[in-house]
Write a protein that holds these residues in place. Structure first.
Motif, PDB file in Angstrom:
ATOM      1  N   GLY A  80      -1.199  26.118  15.033  1.00 42.72           N
ATOM      2  CA  GLY A  80      -2.483  26.523  14.476  1.00 42.72           C
ATOM      3  C   GLY A  80      -2.526  26.571  12.963  1.00 42.72           C
ATOM      4  N   SER A  81      -1.453  26.154  12.292  1.00 42.24           N
ATOM      5  CA  SER A  81      -1.427  26.230  10.828  1.00 42.24           C
ATOM      6  C   SER A  81      -2.176  25.079  10.170  1.00 42.24           C
ATOM      7  N   GLY A  82      -2.490  24.015  10.924  1.00 42.88           N
ATOM      8  CA  GLY A  82      -3.278  22.915  10.363  1.00 42.88           C
ATOM      9  C   GLY A  82      -2.595  21.561  10.360  1.00 42.88           C
ATOM     10  N   LYS A  83      -1.452  21.432  11.048  1.00 42.86           N
ATOM     11  CA  LYS A  83      -0.739  20.152  11.057  1.00 42.86           C
ATOM     12  C   LYS A  83      -1.581  19.049  11.696  1.00 42.86           C
ATOM     13  N   SER A  84      -2.144  19.348  12.863  1.00 40.23           N
ATOM     14  CA  SER A  84      -2.972  18.351  13.549  1.00 40.23           C
ATOM     15  C   SER A  84      -4.224  18.032  12.745  1.00 40.23           C
ATOM     16  N   THR A  85      -4.784  19.041  12.099  1.00 39.35           N
ATOM     17  CA  THR A  85      -5.979  18.831  11.288  1.00 39.35           C
ATOM     18  C   THR A  85      -5.677  17.918  10.104  1.00 39.35           C
ATOM     19  N   LEU A  86      -4.523  18.106   9.479  1.00 38.19           N
ATOM     20  CA  LEU A  86      -4.135  17.247   8.360  1.00 38.19           C
ATOM     21  C   LEU A  86      -4.084  15.789   8.811  1.00 38.19           C
ATOM     22  N   PHE A  87      -3.469  15.527   9.956  1.00 33.62           N
ATOM     23  CA  PHE A  87      -3.386  14.158  10.451  1.00 33.62           C
ATOM     24  C   PHE A  87      -4.760  13.641  10.883  1.00 33.62           C
ATOM     25  N   ASP A  88      -5.605  14.551  11.349  1.00 32.67           N
ATOM     26  CA  ASP A  88      -6.927  14.121  11.817  1.00 32.67           C
ATOM     27  C   ASP A  88      -7.814  13.647  10.671  1.00 32.67           C
ATOM     28  N   VAL A  89      -7.503  14.026   9.438  1.00 35.60           N
ATOM     29  CA  VAL A  89      -8.246  13.499   8.290  1.00 35.60           C
ATOM     30  C   VAL A  89      -8.185  11.971   8.299  1.00 35.60           C
ATOM     31  N   PHE A  90      -7.002  11.428   8.593  1.00 35.80           N
ATOM     32  CA  PHE A  90      -6.839   9.979   8.590  1.00 35.80           C
ATOM     33  C   PHE A  90      -7.556   9.347   9.785  1.00 35.80           C
ATOM     34  N   GLY A  91      -7.465  10.002  10.948  1.00 35.63           N
ATOM     35  CA  GLY A  91      -8.192   9.506  12.105  1.00 35.63           C
ATOM     36  C   GLY A  91      -9.698   9.573  11.896  1.00 35.63           C
ATOM     37  N   PHE A  92     -10.158  10.617  11.228  1.00 32.10           N
ATOM     38  CA  PHE A  92     -11.590  10.784  10.954  1.00 32.10           C
ATOM     39  C   PHE A  92     -12.097   9.663  10.053  1.00 32.10           C
ATOM     40  N   LEU A  93     -11.367   9.353   8.982  1.00 26.22           N
ATOM     41  CA  LEU A  93     -11.782   8.269   8.089  1.00 26.22           C
ATOM     42  C   LEU A  93     -11.847   6.938   8.838  1.00 26.22           C
ATOM     43  N   ARG A  94     -10.844   6.689   9.674  1.00 24.49           N
ATOM     44  CA  ARG A  94     -10.851   5.441  10.437  1.00 24.49           C
ATOM     45  C   ARG A  94     -12.031   5.394  11.396  1.00 24.49           C
ATOM     46  N   MET A 105       0.838  -1.196   0.000  1.00 27.78           N
ATOM     47  CA  MET A 105       0.000   0.000   0.000  1.00 27.78           C
ATOM     48  C   MET A 105       0.865   1.235   0.000  1.00 27.78           C
ATOM     49  N   GLU A 106       0.438   2.244  -0.757  1.00 22.57           N
ATOM     50  CA  GLU A 106       1.108   3.539  -0.696  1.00 22.57           C
ATOM     51  C   GLU A 106       0.118   4.631  -1.065  1.00 22.57           C
ATOM     52  N   LEU A 107      -0.009   5.618  -0.177  1.00 26.34           N
ATOM     53  CA  LEU A 107      -0.869   6.761  -0.437  1.00 26.34           C
ATOM     54  C   LEU A 107      -0.164   7.686  -1.417  1.00 26.34           C
ATOM     55  N   LYS A 108      -0.797   7.922  -2.568  1.00 27.43           N
ATOM     56  CA  LYS A 108      -0.186   8.725  -3.626  1.00 27.43           C
ATOM     57  C   LYS A 108      -0.652  10.178  -3.602  1.00 27.43           C
ATOM     58  N   THR A 109      -1.957  10.385  -3.425  1.00 37.12           N
ATOM     59  CA  THR A 109      -2.499  11.743  -3.395  1.00 37.12           C
ATOM     60  C   THR A 109      -3.570  11.851  -2.309  1.00 37.12           C
ATOM     61  N   LEU A 110      -3.798  13.073  -1.867  1.00 39.11           N
ATOM     62  CA  LEU A 110      -4.845  13.365  -0.886  1.00 39.11           C
ATOM     63  C   LEU A 110      -5.499  14.686  -1.250  1.00 39.11           C
ATOM     64  N   LYS A 111      -6.819  14.644  -1.407  1.00 40.46           N
ATOM     65  CA  LYS A 111      -7.593  15.862  -1.658  1.00 40.46           C
ATOM     66  C   LYS A 111      -8.592  16.036  -0.518  1.00 40.46           C
ATOM     67  N   VAL A 112      -8.652  17.240   0.047  1.00 40.70           N
ATOM     68  CA  VAL A 112      -9.573  17.523   1.144  1.00 40.70           C
ATOM     69  C   VAL A 112     -10.248  18.858   0.884  1.00 40.70           C
ATOM     70  N   GLN A 113     -11.562  18.885   1.061  1.00 41.12           N
ATOM     71  CA  GLN A 113     -12.316  20.128   0.922  1.00 41.12           C
ATOM     72  C   GLN A 113     -13.252  20.287   2.117  1.00 41.12           C
ATOM     73  N   ASN A 114     -13.193  21.474   2.722  1.00 42.59           N
ATOM     74  CA  ASN A 114     -14.134  21.873   3.777  1.00 42.59           C
ATOM     75  C   ASN A 114     -14.035  21.023   5.040  1.00 42.59           C
ATOM     76  N   PHE A 115     -12.826  20.547   5.369  1.00 43.52           N
ATOM     77  CA  PHE A 115     -12.610  19.848   6.636  1.00 43.52           C
ATOM     78  C   PHE A 115     -11.818  20.778   7.546  1.00 43.52           C
ATOM     79  N   LYS A 116     -12.544  21.461   8.441  1.00 43.33           N
ATOM     80  CA  LYS A 116     -11.940  22.443   9.338  1.00 43.33           C
ATOM     81  C   LYS A 116     -11.161  23.487   8.524  1.00 43.33           C
ATOM     82  N   ALA A 117      -9.872  23.695   8.844  1.00 41.47           N
ATOM     83  CA  ALA A 117      -9.098  24.725   8.131  1.00 41.47           C
ATOM     84  C   ALA A 117      -8.640  24.262   6.750  1.00 41.47           C
TER      85      ALA A 117
END
Length: 396
Positions: A33-47, A1-13
């Motif tokens: 506050g720039s969004g580092k934790s939010t970026l990682f939370d995308v993966f936690g949210f999907l799980r 498995m390898e994640l190649k691309t990630l697109k996110v729209q309207n998830f927090k910041a």
């Protein structure tokens, strides 16, 4: 498995980001506050959407109104992944998209699809496509490359429109793409390690094959590796001895009343210390080594600010541990504020985040001409960051 691309729209910041050509080891920097934790939370949210349902995942984050990007209420949340997966014995570049919205006050899956191409060219084929809890999935994907075989489309209806189709269908072997993606998401690991949770005696029963998010099962995992993978445990100890002065051994011990504890042996003393008497940095280094030498690596591992409580000179070796983990099959994403960790990175491994009018923007180091030229001339990434060459990344 390898994640190649990630697109996110309207998830927090993350109002509209699109990451491409993701490396196997990725380091993210940016101001608080720039969004580092939010970026990682995308993966936690999907799980979380997969293990429970969409409503539960949203409620854990303050409900839909708190997750949707400010100023975009009334729109939908969209997450799209492009992942290299093995399906029916073949490597496929799979696109998975999840779009969430509201019907009244009820969160629903507006659309969820999974598709991939027959070969290098041509339009992608939809193997799963659902709208508001109803749709279809292909059940004979192994015949996809046979020109004269017709694919079998099974119409399905889910119990509720806030349940992911890959959750239900992914349980069945005949839906191979859904099953492969479900296994991927279930095995993502977003580390939220707490030293206080890892210390002290623990119940001897419970999850032991993988370190938990908080690290509370550290003694059980250490015992599991010690008993079932002794060569791996010895490698962990060898690295501990090299990186933590005085530590000669770590011993999982079952107490008489049925609890597990960790004892750390200092070569200077005859009696080993209980884990509550050793430093935070010692506990954290041992936990990271246990995590990074997991006999079955997670397909994706996210760790925030691993440098906390660790001596700066250890960052170079830790970066190499992350790369080694990725080479063994687990993609790694790390956020950091450490120039020492950045100094151990390569040009293509670094992204930085900026925030403009409340919205996160993502930049790649390799796309910046100035950073690229300085790196070619022998400069270090951490030094460039400290000198302000990551435009917009510093607090303003």
């Amino acid at each position: 498995m390898e994640l190649k691309t990630l697109k996110v729209q309207n998830f927090k910041a993350l109002q509209n980001i699109y990451l491409t050509d993701l490396p196997r080891f990725l380091v993210v920097v940016g101001a608080n506050g720039s969004g580092k934790s939010t970026l990682f939370d995308v993966f936690g949210f999907l799980r979380d959407c997969l293990t429970g349902n969409v409503r539960q995942a949203l409620d854990a984050r303050g409900r839909f109104s708190e997750v949707i990007t400010r100023g975009h209420e009334g729109e939908t949340i969209l997450i799209e992944l492009q992942v290299a997966l093995e399906i029916a014995g073949r490597s496929r570049l799979v696109t998975y998209q999840l779009e969430l919205g509201l019907e009244g006050t009820r969160p629903v899956v507006m659309r969820e699809f999974l598709r991939y191409k027959r070969g290098r060219y041509g339009a992608p084929y939809y193997f799963l496509d659902f709208h508001r809890g109803a749709g279809f999935a292909i059940s004979n994907e192994e015949d996809f490359d046979k020109e004269n075989e017709e694919l079998t489309r099974e119409e399905q209806r889910l119990e509720s429109p806030d349940i992911l189709a890959i959750k239900g269908l992914g349980q069945f072997e005949r839906f191979k793409a859904a099953s492969a993606l479900r296994q991927l998401l279930e095995n993502w690991h977003v580390s939220d390690f707490h030293i206080s949770a890892a210390r002290g005696r623990k119940e001897a029963t419970g999850g032991a094959e993988h370190l938990s998010e908080s690290g509370e099962n550290l003694p059980r995992v250490a015992q599991y590796i010690y008993e079932n993978h002794p060569a791996t445990f010895n490698r962990i100890l060898e690295r501990m001895r090299r990186r933590v002065p005085g530590i000669s051994n770590v011993e999982p011990e079952l107490t008489q009343d049925g609890f597990l504890i960790l004892r750390f042996r200092d070569g200077t003393f005859k009696t080993p210390f209980l884990d509550r008497y050793v430093s935070d940095g010692t506990i954290k280094m041992f936990a990271y080594l246990v995590l990074l030498h997991d006999p079955k690596p997670h397909p994706l591992l996210c760790i925030e600010e691993p440098e906390n409580q660790l001596y700066p000179s250890l960052m170079t070796e830790l970066a190499e541990e992350f790369r080694d983990y990725a080479r063994r099959g687990g993609q790694v994403m790390v956020s950091t504020h450490s120039p020492d960790l950045l100094n151990a990175t390569k040009l293509e491994e670094v992204y930085w985040l900026t925030k403009e009018q409340g919205v996160t923007q993502v930049r790649r180091a390799k796309d910046d001409r100035q950073v690229t030229q300085y790196m070619a001339d022998g400069d270090k990434m951490g030094a460039l960051w400290k000198q302000g060459f990551f435009t917009g990344a510093d607090p303003a």
